[in-house]
Design a protein around this motif. Structure first.
Motif, PDB file in Angstrom:
ATOM      1  N   ARG A  27      36.838  56.512  82.419  1.00 22.03           N
ATOM      2  CA  ARG A  27      35.675  56.098  83.209  1.00 22.03           C
ATOM      3  C   ARG A  27      36.127  55.208  84.353  1.00 22.03           C
ATOM      4  O   ARG A  27      36.873  54.249  84.153  1.00 22.03           O
ATOM      5  CB  ARG A  27      34.673  55.347  82.329  1.00 22.03           C
ATOM      6  CG  ARG A  27      34.033  56.252  81.284  1.00 22.03           C
ATOM      7  CD  ARG A  27      32.965  55.551  80.501  1.00 22.03           C
ATOM      8  NE  ARG A  27      31.908  55.095  81.397  1.00 22.03           N
ATOM      9  CZ  ARG A  27      31.086  54.096  81.113  1.00 22.03           C
ATOM     10  NH1 ARG A  27      31.194  53.456  79.972  1.00 22.03           N
ATOM     11  NH2 ARG A  27      30.159  53.745  81.965  1.00 22.03           N
ATOM     12  N   LYS A  28      35.670  55.531  85.560  1.00 24.73           N
ATOM     13  CA  LYS A  28      36.069  54.777  86.747  1.00 24.73           C
ATOM     14  C   LYS A  28      35.703  53.298  86.634  1.00 24.73           C
ATOM     15  O   LYS A  28      36.493  52.441  87.011  1.00 24.73           O
ATOM     16  CB  LYS A  28      35.416  55.354  88.006  1.00 24.73           C
ATOM     17  CG  LYS A  28      36.170  56.469  88.628  1.00 24.73           C
ATOM     18  CD  LYS A  28      35.548  56.828  89.956  1.00 24.73           C
ATOM     19  CE  LYS A  28      36.379  57.882  90.639  1.00 24.73           C
ATOM     20  NZ  LYS A  28      35.848  58.228  91.960  1.00 24.73           N
ATOM     21  N   THR A  29      34.530  53.021  86.129  1.00 30.45           N
ATOM     22  CA  THR A  29      34.081  51.628  86.010  1.00 30.45           C
ATOM     23  C   THR A  29      35.036  50.828  85.139  1.00 30.45           C
ATOM     24  O   THR A  29      35.465  49.735  85.524  1.00 30.45           O
ATOM     25  CB  THR A  29      32.661  51.570  85.418  1.00 30.45           C
ATOM     26  OG1 THR A  29      31.799  52.405  86.182  1.00 30.45           O
ATOM     27  CG2 THR A  29      32.128  50.155  85.423  1.00 30.45           C
ATOM     28  N   ASN A  30      35.385  51.369  83.987  1.00 30.01           N
ATOM     29  CA  ASN A  30      36.307  50.680  83.081  1.00 30.01           C
ATOM     30  C   ASN A  30      37.692  50.552  83.709  1.00 30.01           C
ATOM     31  O   ASN A  30      38.354  49.527  83.563  1.00 30.01           O
ATOM     32  CB  ASN A  30      36.411  51.422  81.749  1.00 30.01           C
ATOM     33  CG  ASN A  30      35.121  51.383  80.964  1.00 30.01           C
ATOM     34  OD1 ASN A  30      34.227  50.605  81.266  1.00 30.01           O
ATOM     35  ND2 ASN A  30      35.016  52.239  79.970  1.00 30.01           N
TER      36      ASN A  30
END
Length: 166
Positions: A27-30
């Motif tokens: 996940r990009k956010t993580n």
């Protein structure tokens, strides 16, 4: 002595952990949040230090000379960082933060480019245990080393203008 061992050991382990999480996260956010922690932790510690490192006061003098418009001999890029920080009202601790941030970021990018061959977290841990403390004494040199290592990939890609730019 024990306190600094615990501090720098913890910084090294946390930085390596977050670098590995960033490299493995789907996940990009993580990924970006872990990367931010991996870079901020050692940068904040480098930025808040006072009087640590054999050249600390020399860098402080360089900053003050640049701030007040005197001629200095450091490299163009390092002068630019100091000049921008001075214009924005910062101090030498901000310079140390920025230089450390850039150094760790380039080391991460180098390792991330080779994540199929080497664990990013392990590579960051090796950097933190061998060169991070050295970067307190050789601030400009370790930054130059990290940028130079990063730029080598452009030789292999035959993108010589990008190599020279870095």
């Amino acid at each position: 002595m024990i306190g600094s061992l615990i501090l720098y050991g913890s910084v090294s382990i946390l930085t390596a952990f977050f670098a590995e999480v960033s490299a493995r996260s789907r996940r990009k956010t993580n990924r970006y949040l872990a990367l931010l922690f991996a870079i901020l932790i050692p940068s904040i510690v480098a930025g808040i230090r006072y009087g640590i490192g054999t050249d600390y006061y020399s860098y402080e003098i360089i900053f003050e000379r640049i701030k007040y418009g005197y001629e200095v001999r450091p490299e163009i890029g390092y002068r630019a960082i100091n000049h921008i920080v001075a214009i924005l009202g910062g101090n030498v601790q901000h310079v140390f933060f920025i230089v450390s941030f850039m150094t760790v970021f380039f080391i991460y990018l180098i390792l991330y480019d080779h994540k199929e061959k080497i664990s990013v977290g392990l590579g960051v841990l090796v950097f933190m245990l061998t060169y991070y403390q050295l970067s307190y004494n050789a601030v400009r040199h370790v930054l130059a080393m990290s940028i130079s290592l990063y730029s080598v990939k452009y030789i292999f890609k035959r993108q010589f203008v990008k190599f020279i730019a870095f």
